[in-house]
Motif scaffolding. Structure first.
Motif, short mmCIF file in Angstrom:
data_model
loop_
_atom_site.label_atom_id
_atom_site.label_comp_id
_atom_site.label_asym_id
_atom_site.label_seq_id
_atom_site.Cartn_x
_atom_site.Cartn_y
_atom_site.Cartn_z
N SER A 44 0.82 -1.20 0.00
CA SER A 44 0.00 0.00 0.00
C SER A 44 0.87 1.26 0.00
O SER A 44 0.58 2.24 -0.71
N ILE A 45 1.93 1.25 0.79
CA ILE A 45 2.84 2.39 0.85
C ILE A 45 3.51 2.62 -0.51
O ILE A 45 3.57 3.75 -1.01
N LEU A 46 3.99 1.55 -1.12
CA LEU A 46 4.64 1.66 -2.42
C LEU A 46 3.65 2.06 -3.50
O LEU A 46 3.99 2.76 -4.47
N ASP A 47 2.39 1.63 -3.32
CA ASP A 47 1.35 1.96 -4.29
C ASP A 47 1.08 3.46 -4.33
O ASP A 47 0.78 4.03 -5.38
N VAL A 48 1.21 4.11 -3.17
CA VAL A 48 1.06 5.57 -3.11
C VAL A 48 2.33 6.26 -3.60
O VAL A 48 2.29 7.21 -4.38
N ALA A 49 3.49 5.75 -3.16
CA ALA A 49 4.76 6.39 -3.46
C ALA A 49 5.06 6.43 -4.96
O ALA A 49 5.74 7.36 -5.44
N ARG A 50 4.54 5.48 -5.72
CA ARG A 50 4.87 5.39 -7.14
C ARG A 50 4.36 6.58 -7.95
O ARG A 50 4.75 6.77 -9.10
N ILE A 171 7.60 7.46 0.11
CA ILE A 171 7.53 6.25 0.93
C ILE A 171 7.52 6.62 2.41
O ILE A 171 6.71 6.10 3.19
N MET A 172 8.42 7.51 2.80
CA MET A 172 8.54 7.86 4.21
C MET A 172 7.31 8.60 4.73
O MET A 172 6.89 8.39 5.88
N ILE A 173 6.71 9.42 3.89
CA ILE A 173 5.50 10.15 4.30
C ILE A 173 4.29 9.21 4.31
O ILE A 173 3.46 9.25 5.23
N ALA A 174 4.17 8.36 3.30
CA ALA A 174 3.06 7.40 3.27
C ALA A 174 3.14 6.44 4.45
O ALA A 174 2.11 6.01 5.00
N ARG A 176 4.06 7.15 7.42
CA ARG A 176 3.51 7.84 8.60
C ARG A 176 1.99 7.69 8.65
O ARG A 176 1.41 7.60 9.74
N ALA A 177 1.35 7.66 7.50
CA ALA A 177 -0.11 7.51 7.46
C ALA A 177 -0.54 6.16 8.01
O ALA A 177 -1.69 6.00 8.44
N HIS A 178 0.37 5.18 8.03
CA HIS A 178 0.10 3.86 8.59
C HIS A 178 0.64 3.73 10.02
O HIS A 178 0.63 2.63 10.58
N GLY A 179 1.12 4.83 10.58
CA GLY A 179 1.68 4.79 11.93
C GLY A 179 3.07 4.18 11.97
O GLY A 179 3.56 3.81 13.05
N LEU A 180 3.71 4.06 10.82
CA LEU A 180 5.03 3.45 10.72
C LEU A 180 6.12 4.51 10.62
O LEU A 180 5.86 5.66 10.25
#
Length: 241
Positions: A44-50, A171-174, A176-180
């Protein structure tokens, strides 16, 4: 994940605050909990980052995700070389991430963040053994459950590294949206040959950087480190006439 020109169902102020929180709460975390991160979350994170901007839409990134035994094997392989001074001396960065000659104000900033971290950990100046031990934690991904390695096709030039930086920031910002939390790690560059062998990378792939991903362990003092940032006025010039 699909593009959308329509913002989420929240008012403009709440949306702005959510975006600013994700950016301002991002920091390089150096101690992680063992809590598992599902593959679906990473995807999901990579899906946004792309959707990062790239020159003429070339999208130059390749991502290699390591978890579980695969991560353990590659960490062990790097540590074996790191522990052997003769082998370690044969390792070097493939390309210059940092300047060959440090000048002001970059040298002072580098020293400040280093001594702040060591100070938090109780590592005194000159204690090379403990400094080395702390640096070596990079090669365990600071105990994060997910490690990421990023590569780029060797035909690409410097402009593609600008594209890559935007992708990494996404990637790093996305995350954070997952609490990671994350930690981008240039330290892995020295062992690009070991990483290439372990991952069986194509010869056309050049190593760019590594990254830890997971839930931050806020009980660890190193995660209280806050870096100073220059004020806008110190690096910005406005022209109106």
């Amino acid at each position: 994940m699909k593009r959308s020109d329509t913002p989420p169902a929240m008012d403009a102020d709440a949306l702005r605050k959510a975006i600013e929180w994700a950016i301002l709460s991002r920091r390089s975390v150096r101690a992680f909990l063992p809590t598992r991160v599902p593959r679906e979350t990473v995807e999901s994170i990579l899906d946004v980052a792309r959707f990062a901007a790239t020159g003429v839409n070339i999208q130059p990134w390749r991502v290699h995700v390591v978890t579980g035994r695969a991560k353990d094997r590659i960490c062990a392989a790097i540590q074996r070389v790191n522990d052997d001074s003769a082998l370690d001396e044969t390792c070097a960065d493939e390309w210059d991430y940092y300047p060959r000659e440090w000048i002001s104000p970059y040298l002072e900033r580098k020293r400040t963040v280093g001594w702040k971290l060591y100070g938090l950990l109780g590592i005194e100046k000159g204690d090379k053994e403990r400094m080395q031990a702390q640096h070596s934690r990079n090669y365990q991904f600071f105990d994060a459950p997910v490690g990421l390695f990023f590569t780029i096709d060797r035909v690409m030039q410097q402009g593609s590294l600008l594209d890559y930086g935007m992708f990494l920031q996404n990637i790093m910002i996305a995350a954070r949206a997952h609490g990671l939390s994350t930690c981008p790690q240039a330290a892995f560059m020295k062992y690009h040959k070991v990483i290439s062998e372990q991952l069986r990378l194509e010869k056309t792939e050049r190593f760019v950087v590594g990254m830890s991903l997971g839930f931050a362990d806020f009980s660890c003092v190193e995660n209280t480190l806050v870096t100073e940032r220059a004020e806008v006025g110190s690096f910005t010039t406005f022209y109106s006439d």
